[in-house]
Motif scaffolding. Structure first.
Motif, PDB file in Angstrom:
ATOM      1  N   GLU A  55      -0.461   2.240 -13.125  1.00 46.02           N
ATOM      2  CA  GLU A  55      -0.191   1.313 -12.122  1.00 46.02           C
ATOM      3  C   GLU A  55      -0.455   1.727 -10.744  1.00 46.02           C
ATOM      4  O   GLU A  55      -0.543   2.980 -10.593  1.00 46.02           O
ATOM      5  CB  GLU A  55       1.451   1.196 -12.442  1.00 46.02           C
ATOM      6  N   SER A  89      -1.083  -3.647  -9.733  1.00 44.92           N
ATOM      7  CA  SER A  89      -2.103  -3.607 -10.719  1.00 44.92           C
ATOM      8  C   SER A  89      -1.905  -2.658 -11.622  1.00 44.92           C
ATOM      9  O   SER A  89      -1.304  -1.241 -11.436  1.00 44.92           O
ATOM     10  CB  SER A  89      -3.511  -3.463  -9.978  1.00 44.92           C
ATOM     11  N   CYS A  90      -2.202  -2.808 -12.864  1.00 47.84           N
ATOM     12  CA  CYS A  90      -2.438  -1.689 -13.910  1.00 47.84           C
ATOM     13  C   CYS A  90      -3.724  -1.720 -14.658  1.00 47.84           C
ATOM     14  O   CYS A  90      -4.362  -2.564 -15.082  1.00 47.84           O
ATOM     15  CB  CYS A  90      -1.320  -2.470 -14.927  1.00 47.84           C
ATOM     16  N   ALA A  91      -4.522  -0.552 -14.658  1.00 51.83           N
ATOM     17  CA  ALA A  91      -5.847  -0.421 -15.039  1.00 51.83           C
ATOM     18  C   ALA A  91      -5.581   0.347 -16.596  1.00 51.83           C
ATOM     19  O   ALA A  91      -4.673   1.287 -16.613  1.00 51.83           O
ATOM     20  CB  ALA A  91      -6.644   0.598 -14.223  1.00 51.83           C
ATOM     21  N   ARG A  94      -4.379 -11.332 -15.905  1.00 53.80           N
ATOM     22  CA  ARG A  94      -4.968 -10.263 -16.248  1.00 53.80           C
ATOM     23  C   ARG A  94      -6.331 -10.797 -16.324  1.00 53.80           C
ATOM     24  O   ARG A  94      -6.962 -11.872 -16.270  1.00 53.80           O
ATOM     25  CB  ARG A  94      -4.565 -10.137 -17.941  1.00 53.80           C
ATOM     26  N   LYS A 145     -12.142  -6.661 -16.784  1.00 54.97           N
ATOM     27  CA  LYS A 145     -11.950  -5.538 -15.998  1.00 54.97           C
ATOM     28  C   LYS A 145     -10.732  -4.608 -16.520  1.00 54.97           C
ATOM     29  O   LYS A 145     -10.573  -3.756 -15.789  1.00 54.97           O
ATOM     30  CB  LYS A 145     -11.632  -5.945 -14.374  1.00 54.97           C
ATOM     31  N   ASN A 146     -10.316  -4.978 -17.469  1.00 55.22           N
ATOM     32  CA  ASN A 146      -9.172  -4.116 -18.266  1.00 55.22           C
ATOM     33  C   ASN A 146      -8.110  -4.199 -17.256  1.00 55.22           C
ATOM     34  O   ASN A 146      -7.559  -2.880 -16.948  1.00 55.22           O
ATOM     35  CB  ASN A 146      -9.666  -2.673 -18.652  1.00 55.22           C
ATOM     36  N   THR A 147      -7.576  -4.946 -16.486  1.00 54.49           N
ATOM     37  CA  THR A 147      -6.524  -4.943 -15.659  1.00 54.49           C
ATOM     38  C   THR A 147      -5.409  -5.999 -15.747  1.00 54.49           C
ATOM     39  O   THR A 147      -5.675  -7.249 -16.324  1.00 54.49           O
ATOM     40  CB  THR A 147      -6.757  -4.923 -14.162  1.00 54.49           C
ATOM     41  N   SER A 198      -2.268  -7.692 -13.610  1.00 55.71           N
ATOM     42  CA  SER A 198      -1.425  -7.525 -12.314  1.00 55.71           C
ATOM     43  C   SER A 198      -0.365  -8.281 -12.234  1.00 55.71           C
ATOM     44  O   SER A 198      -0.008  -9.176 -12.974  1.00 55.71           O
ATOM     45  CB  SER A 198      -2.588  -8.188 -11.146  1.00 55.71           C
TER      46      SER A 198
END
Length: 126
Positions: A6, A21-23, A72, A76-78, A80
């Motif tokens: 995060e 954001s969470c990657a 999401r 980008k594999n994220t 938010s």
């Protein structure tokens, strides 16, 4: 398995906004429904929001409806969490979590999510 990190927390005045954001690592991000939880000092971890694998459906805790928006980007594999109209009671550590189950029942229980990030601190001053 998926690893989650995060970012975006910080200190903001009441009424302000933050975007968390969470990657996610790994090639199967779109296989997970994603959730945000939060935990304030001395309190239980509580559900904030959830988004389905495709992003087609969202679920929110009543106390954030109309203020927070989860989204999401599977390319980008994220995932938010846009937080508007923040209140001092929103102060907490916010966690991103991943749920591999295709079922939506019980989505607000943290035990549904086997994968967690380390959290990001959000502090809202009055």
């Amino acid at each position: 398995q998926v690893q989650l990190v995060e970012s975006g927390g910080g200190l903001v005045q009441a009424g302000g906004s933050l975007r968390l954001s969470c990657a996610a690592s790994g090639r199967t991000f779109s296989s997970y429904a994603m959730g945000w939880f939060r935990q304030a000092p001395g309190k239980e971890r509580e559900f904030v929001a959830r988004i389905t694998r495709s992003g087609g459906s969202n679920y929110y805790a009543d106390f954030v409806k109309g203020r927070f928006t989860i989204s999401r980007d599977n390319a980008k594999n994220t995932v938010s969490l846009q937080m508007n109209s923040l209140k001092p009671e929103d102060t907490a550590v916010y966690y991103c979590a991943a749920d591999p189950s295709p079922l939506s029942g019980g989505y607000s229980f943290h035990t549904r999510y086997p994968y967690w990030g380390r959290g990001t601190q959000v502090t809202v001053s009055s």
